[in-house]
Write an enzyme that holds these catalytic residues in place. Structure first.
Site, short mmCIF file in Angstrom:
data_model
loop_
_atom_site.label_atom_id
_atom_site.label_comp_id
_atom_site.label_asym_id
_atom_site.label_seq_id
_atom_site.Cartn_x
_atom_site.Cartn_y
_atom_site.Cartn_z
N GLU A 23 0.81 -1.23 0.00
CA GLU A 23 0.00 0.00 0.00
C GLU A 23 0.84 1.27 0.00
O GLU A 23 0.72 2.11 0.90
CB GLU A 23 -0.96 0.00 1.19
CG GLU A 23 -2.00 -1.11 1.11
CD GLU A 23 -3.12 -0.96 2.14
OE1 GLU A 23 -3.03 -0.09 3.01
OE2 GLU A 23 -4.09 -1.74 2.06
N GLU A 53 -5.23 -8.55 0.42
CA GLU A 53 -5.99 -8.22 1.62
C GLU A 53 -7.45 -8.00 1.27
O GLU A 53 -7.77 -7.41 0.24
CB GLU A 53 -5.50 -6.93 2.30
CG GLU A 53 -4.25 -7.09 3.11
CD GLU A 53 -3.82 -5.78 3.77
OE1 GLU A 53 -4.68 -4.97 4.18
OE2 GLU A 53 -2.59 -5.58 3.88
C1 GCO Z 1 -5.74 -0.68 10.50
C2 GCO Z 1 -5.71 -0.95 9.03
C3 GCO Z 1 -4.66 -1.99 8.71
C4 GCO Z 1 -4.52 -2.21 7.26
C5 GCO Z 1 -3.27 -2.89 6.79
C6 GCO Z 1 -2.98 -2.39 5.39
O1 GCO Z 1 -6.80 -0.70 11.06
O2 GCO Z 1 -4.68 -0.43 11.05
O3 GCO Z 1 -6.96 -1.29 8.56
O4 GCO Z 1 -4.93 -3.14 9.45
O5 GCO Z 1 -5.63 -2.87 6.72
O6 GCO Z 1 -2.13 -2.69 7.57
O7 GCO Z 1 -2.07 -3.16 4.73
#
Ligand code: GCO
Length: 476
Positions: free
Chosen positions: A167, A376
């Site tokens: 990301e 994901e």
């Molecule tokens: C959170 C986020 C993460 C992300 C993930 C992205 O709540 O901290 O949703 O969990 O989804 O790190 O790659």
């Protein structure tokens, strides 16, 4: 229409990130990361939560892998903490760090679980941030490459699936535009420059990968939120087109083709935001073609026209899980985000849109013609641990089921999907939301305050996903 079955070696999996699960933040020679530092600044995270312990996966990885095996998982996506390998980002290698991942990988393989290794899931060595601003300098390209090559050499014989940057669009947006992630900067011009460096680093690593792991597959994981137009008014349509190009193609075009989309380039250039390009940059970028596009899909975003004279909204970060705290955001003359009235929303006010996953997969396939790894997809919610250690997360089952159905529709449309990694296997630390926002199939008794023995408890979704995997997606 007849649905195609899932391919025979489909990678049914789940995902995590080092900082969100490992803990052991200063154990066995690990160096300090940007997150280790950032979470110590008062007010940055929910109740000051840190990843110092997280869910202690560093010490409990055997137990966690045992649970994965019990579930029958085919693949596990995890990330390596750069600071365990090179505590100050470069220089001396810390063999203890290598050892930890060595054990993890061997244990996964012994249980028939395919490791998917993410090279960078946001935890930058703080030493590199201090020394030259981390991603702000071109020096990051050679340091990130050296670190990655070390992992290719050590694990390339056993690990066949690799994710380069996780990301990039999110960590640069939150780190350099909204100031909510480290290094906490709000600077649009720097944001584009940092991204250019990350693009180069990504390409450099993929180029090296070919030498060291010729039979492996590598790609970035992009957080893709397909753009919808609110109405059929052409002004809304062009707003959605602008958003798709500015928020998605701007990254994915570079990954796939090594070039920036025209309209965005012209837009940022005319606003004085264009990154500095050096000779040879586009040559390197065009050598970084990935084997697949990794897609992290959570939701779609809906746009409408935004008149030039409208004040710009700046995204507000929701760290409390309260509904209705997210605001419309946008860029005057370009687009404005609006709520989609057709979709339900999660505890975190994210829309739930399984069809959006099919749309995402089709758009990427049509534009880039690459296989896709869904790296994901999942649901963050306030789970409740009931008496006798029961977690009835029917809402999570519904969410994942409908997304798997949409994925199968896309496969039947002709999309080549390599695997599906649910975020996440165990509950884990949410970067800004502490432990209130949970994603796992396995509940971890970890909290900001009060009793927390870190015990693992299988949620209802655990047994459900186990059946899905055992039936190769036929029993949902
Ligand atoms: C959170 C986020 C993460 C992300 C993930 C992205 O709540 O901290 O949703 O969990 O989804 O790190 O790659």
């Amino acid at each position: 229409k007849k649905l195609k079955p899932f391919p025979p070696h489909f990678l049914w999996g789940a995902a995590s990130a080092a900082y969100q699960v490992e803990g052991a933040w200063d154990v066995d020679g690990k160096g300090v990361s940007n997150w280790d530092k950032f979470v110590r600044i008062p007010g940055k995270t929910f109740k000051g939560t840190t990843g110092d312990v997280a869910v202690d996966h560093y010490h409990r990885y055997k137990e966690d892998i045992q649970l994965m095996a019990e579930m029958g998982m085919k693949a596990y996506r995890f990330s390596v903490a750069w600071t365990r390998i090179f505590p100050s980002g470069r220089g001396e290698i810390n063999e203890k760090g290598i050892e930890f991942y060595e054990h993890l990988i061997n244990d996964l393989k012994a249980k028939g679980i395919e490791p998917i290794l993410t090279l960078y899931h946001w935890d930058l060595p703080q030493a590199l941030q201090d020394e030259y601003g981390g991603w702000e300098s071109r020096e990051i390209i050679s340091d990130f490459t050296r670190y990655s090559v070390e992992l290719f050499k050590r694990f390339g014989d056993r690990v066949k699936y690799w994710v380069s940057l996780n990301e990039q669009n999110i960590f640069t947006m939150l780190g350099y535009r909204l100031g909510a992630h480290p290094p906490g900067v709000m600077d649009d011009k720097l944001f584009y420059q940092v991204n250019h460096h990350a693009n180069l680093a990504n390409a450099s690593v993929i180029k090296e990968f070919r030498k060291y792991v010729p039979d492996g597959k590598i790609g970035p994981s992009f957080a893709y939120s397909p753009a919808y137009a609110r109405t059929s008014n052409p002004k809304d349509i062009i707003a959605a087109e602008n958003a798709e190009e500015l928020n998605s193609h701007w990254w994915m075009d570079i990954y796939a083709w090594g070039r920036y989309p025209k309209a965005v380039w012209n837009y940022i250039e005319s606003n004085g935001l264009a990154p500095q390009i050096e000779e040879g940059d586009f040559e390197l970028l065009s050598q970084g073609t990935p084997d697949f596009m990794g897609v992290n899909y959570y939701q779609t975003t809906t746009y409408e026209e935004n008149p030039l004279n409208n004040g710009a909204g700046i995204a507000k970060i929701n760290t409390t899980g309260e509904k209705g705290t997210s605001e419309d955001t946008g860029i005057p003359g370009v687009f404005k985000t609006v709520e989609n009235p057709h979709l339900e929303r999660t505890d975190w006010d994210w829309n739930i849109d399984p069809l959006g996953l099919r749309i995402a997969l089709r758009r990427i396939t049509n534009r880039y013609n690459l296989p896709i790894l869904i790296s994901e997809n999942g649901l963050g919610a306030f789970d409740k641990l009931e008496k006798d250690d029961v977690v009835n997360d029917n809402y999570r089952i519904d969410y994942i089921r409908t997304h798997i159905e949409a994925m199968q529709e896309a496969i039947s449309d002709g999309v080549d999907v390599l695997g599906y990694c649910v975020w996440s296997f165990t509950d884990l630390l949410s970067w800004l939301n502490g432990f209130q926002k949970r994603y796992g199939f396995v509940y971890v008794n970890q909290h900001e305050e009060g009793e927390h023995d870190l015990r693992r408890v299988k949620k209802k979704s655990f047994d459900w996903y186990k059946k899905v995997i055992a039936s190769n997606g036929t029993v949902l």
